[in-house]
Design an enzyme around this catalytic site. Structure first.
Site, PDB file in Angstrom:
ATOM      1  N   SER A  70       0.857  -1.194   0.000  1.00  0.00           N
ATOM      2  CA  SER A  70       0.000   0.000   0.000  1.00  0.00           C
ATOM      3  C   SER A  70       0.889   1.239   0.000  1.00  0.00           C
ATOM      4  CB  SER A  70      -0.877   0.022   1.258  1.00  0.00           C
ATOM      5  OG  SER A  70      -1.546   1.262   1.385  1.00  0.00           O
TER       6      SER A  70
ATOM      7  N   LYS B 199       2.466  -2.988   6.005  1.00  0.00           N
ATOM      8  CA  LYS B 199       2.661  -2.876   4.556  1.00  0.00           C
ATOM      9  C   LYS B 199       4.124  -2.570   4.219  1.00  0.00           C
ATOM     10  CE  LYS B 199      -1.483  -3.849   3.162  1.00  0.00           C
ATOM     11  NZ  LYS B 199      -1.739  -5.079   2.374  1.00  0.00           N
TER      12      LYS B 199
ATOM     13  N   TYR C 228      -1.018  -0.492  10.450  1.00  0.00           N
ATOM     14  CA  TYR C 228      -1.261  -0.896   9.055  1.00  0.00           C
ATOM     15  C   TYR C 228      -0.049  -0.517   8.198  1.00  0.00           C
ATOM     16  CZ  TYR C 228      -3.546  -1.012   4.440  1.00  0.00           C
ATOM     17  OH  TYR C 228      -3.865  -1.256   3.122  1.00  0.00           O
TER      18      TYR C 228
HETATM   19  P1  NAP Z   1     -11.464  -5.592   1.332  1.00  0.00           P
HETATM   20  O1  NAP Z   1     -12.535  -5.048   0.463  1.00  0.00           O
HETATM   21  O2  NAP Z   1     -11.621  -5.503   2.800  1.00  0.00           O
HETATM   22  O3  NAP Z   1     -11.169  -7.101   0.889  1.00  0.00           O
HETATM   23  C1  NAP Z   1     -10.172  -7.851   1.538  1.00  0.00           C
HETATM   24  C2  NAP Z   1     -10.521  -9.312   1.431  1.00  0.00           C
HETATM   25  O4  NAP Z   1      -9.512 -10.077   2.131  1.00  0.00           O
HETATM   26  C3  NAP Z   1     -11.862  -9.606   2.100  1.00  0.00           C
HETATM   27  O5  NAP Z   1     -12.613 -10.499   1.339  1.00  0.00           O
HETATM   28  C4  NAP Z   1     -11.417 -10.218   3.409  1.00  0.00           C
HETATM   29  O6  NAP Z   1     -12.359 -11.062   4.047  1.00  0.00           O
HETATM   30  C5  NAP Z   1     -10.188 -10.996   2.972  1.00  0.00           C
HETATM   31  N1  NAP Z   1      -9.424 -11.400   4.148  1.00  0.00           N
HETATM   32  C6  NAP Z   1      -9.247 -10.698   5.297  1.00  0.00           C
HETATM   33  N2  NAP Z   1      -8.527 -11.401   6.169  1.00  0.00           N
HETATM   34  C7  NAP Z   1      -8.244 -12.582   5.553  1.00  0.00           C
HETATM   35  C8  NAP Z   1      -7.528 -13.729   5.965  1.00  0.00           C
HETATM   36  N3  NAP Z   1      -6.976 -13.809   7.186  1.00  0.00           N
HETATM   37  N4  NAP Z   1      -7.416 -14.760   5.117  1.00  0.00           N
HETATM   38  C9  NAP Z   1      -7.982 -14.693   3.881  1.00  0.00           C
HETATM   39  N5  NAP Z   1      -8.683 -13.633   3.450  1.00  0.00           N
HETATM   40  C10 NAP Z   1      -8.811 -12.584   4.279  1.00  0.00           C
HETATM   41  O7  NAP Z   1     -10.087  -4.870   1.012  1.00  0.00           O
HETATM   42  P2  NAP Z   1      -9.480  -4.280  -0.376  1.00  0.00           P
HETATM   43  O8  NAP Z   1      -9.623  -2.821  -0.318  1.00  0.00           O
HETATM   44  O9  NAP Z   1      -9.976  -5.050  -1.536  1.00  0.00           O
HETATM   45  O10 NAP Z   1      -7.939  -4.609  -0.104  1.00  0.00           O
HETATM   46  C11 NAP Z   1      -7.237  -5.658  -0.741  1.00  0.00           C
HETATM   47  C12 NAP Z   1      -5.753  -5.464  -0.476  1.00  0.00           C
HETATM   48  O11 NAP Z   1      -5.354  -4.190  -0.991  1.00  0.00           O
HETATM   49  C13 NAP Z   1      -5.391  -5.450   1.015  1.00  0.00           C
HETATM   50  O12 NAP Z   1      -4.146  -6.075   1.210  1.00  0.00           O
HETATM   51  C14 NAP Z   1      -5.280  -3.968   1.324  1.00  0.00           C
HETATM   52  O13 NAP Z   1      -4.467  -3.710   2.431  1.00  0.00           O
HETATM   53  C15 NAP Z   1      -4.708  -3.439   0.023  1.00  0.00           C
HETATM   54  N6  NAP Z   1      -4.943  -2.008  -0.199  1.00  0.00           N
HETATM   55  C16 NAP Z   1      -6.200  -1.484  -0.307  1.00  0.00           C
HETATM   56  C17 NAP Z   1      -6.372  -0.122  -0.526  1.00  0.00           C
HETATM   57  C18 NAP Z   1      -7.718   0.522  -0.673  1.00  0.00           C
HETATM   58  O14 NAP Z   1      -7.791   1.763  -0.761  1.00  0.00           O
HETATM   59  N7  NAP Z   1      -8.808  -0.210  -0.744  1.00  0.00           N
HETATM   60  C19 NAP Z   1      -5.244   0.702  -0.625  1.00  0.00           C
HETATM   61  C20 NAP Z   1      -3.977   0.145  -0.491  1.00  0.00           C
HETATM   62  C21 NAP Z   1      -3.834  -1.213  -0.286  1.00  0.00           C
HETATM   63  P3  NAP Z   1     -13.271 -10.422   5.240  1.00  0.00           P
HETATM   64  O15 NAP Z   1     -14.447  -9.844   4.576  1.00  0.00           O
HETATM   65  O16 NAP Z   1     -13.649 -11.522   6.110  1.00  0.00           O
HETATM   66  O17 NAP Z   1     -12.433  -9.411   5.972  1.00  0.00           O
END
Ligand code: NAP
Length: 250
Positions: A142, A159, A155
């Site tokens: 991130s 990362k 967080y």
């Molecule tokens: P999200 O919508 O919360 O989706 C994350 C997914 O990962 C959810 O389905 C979640 O399940 C699953 N998960 C959580 N803990 C887990 C575990 N222990 N084992 C297996 N699966 C698990 O998040 P997102 O925004 O798509 O983020 C995806 C990645 O991108 C993450 O690594 C995040 O840190 C990174 N990221 C996101 C952003 C942003 O702005 N959205 C920015 C920078 C980086 P649950 O529903 O049960 O939690």
């Protein structure tokens, strides 16, 4: 890509992981997609949507922070598909708190899923990738790991750990034909991203900081990840690519 490749994508039931899985399916990858068991229905729906691209897609429930669950998952994928060519360590969580009041379990759970989960899944697939002298590992970090924002110190630390892990991993596995790279998404509209975006003032401020003058969509992340999973990036390793519409400029 000359023949079907098999990719494992973690946390693929929604958001960025879902978009990555569908993007890889559109590019001809067969898919092993993962999420925790409570997301089974959503994960099944992603698999069904991916199959519409004419590829194989199977679902695997596991907590990436649990070594026994990760090892069992990878063993099942190897039984079902025979091998794994690419891994996208996408599963992640965000629990906001300032440092002074951050409960210990926020620190532990965020580090466990984001940093340890990336390590455990990578460790489980390495013997297969080394044996076939081929692998593509793409870790979702991130821009928060480079700069971060208040209430996200734990967080950000998780990362940053993913980036450091990837740089050393790249050196260890390069001689085996395996690349390891990081993607740093910016502000992307997902359930997690909404933490930053629900407040119109915060949303506007992020938009104003972004060269493209818009918030990111999960599909914006899929193409760069597919590049790191493909042979187009065969001589690119140990790198970190910001996919943020131009927030962090380097
Ligand atoms: P999200 O919508 O919360 O989706 C994350 C997914 O990962 C959810 O389905 C979640 O399940 C699953 N998960 C959580 N803990 C887990 C575990 N222990 N084992 C297996 N699966 C698990 O998040 P997102 O925004 O798509 O983020 C995806 C990645 O991108 C993450 O690594 C995040 O840190 C990174 N990221 C996101 C952003 C942003 O702005 N959205 C920015 C920078 C980086 P649950 O529903 O049960 O939690």
């Amino acid at each position: 890509m000359t023949k079907p490749r098999i990719a494992l994508v973690t946390g693929a039931s929604r958001g960025i992981g879902r978009a990555i899985a569908l993007g890889l399916a559109q590019r001809g990858f067969d898919l092993a997609i993962n999420d925790i068991a409570s997301q089974a229905t959503a994960l099944d729906a992603v698999a069904a949507e991916a199959r519409a691209s004419g590829i194989r897609a199977m679902t695997y429930h596991a907590d990436v922070a649990s070594k026994p669950e990760v090892q069992a998952m990878v063993a099942r994928i190897l039984q079902d598909f025979g091998t794994i060519h690419a891994v996208v360590n996408n599963a992640g969580i965000l629990r906001a708190s300032d440092v002074e009041h951050c409960p210990e379990d926020y620190w532990d759970s965020v580090m466990d899923v984001n940093a340890k989960g990336t390590f455990l899944v990578t460790q489980a697939v390495l013997p297969t990738m080394k044996a076939q002298n081929y692998g593509r590992i793409c870790n979702i970090s991130s821009i928060g790991g480079k700069h971060g924002a208040p209430e996200q110190a734990h967080y950000s630390a998780s990362k940053a750990a993913v980036m450091g892990f990837t740089r050393v991993l790249a050196q260890e596995v390069g001689p085996f034909g395996i690349t390891a790279n990081c993607i740093c998404p910016g502000i992307i509209l997902t359930d997690m991203g909404r933490v930053n975006l629900d407040d119109p003032a915060i949303r506007g401020a992020w938009q104003a900081k972004t060269a493209m003058a818009r918030i990111g969509d999960p599909d914006d992340v899929a193409g760069p990840v597919a590049f790191f999973c493909s042979d187009d990036s065969a001589f690119v390793t140990g790198q970190t690519l910001n996919v943020d519409g131009g927030i962090v400029l380097s």
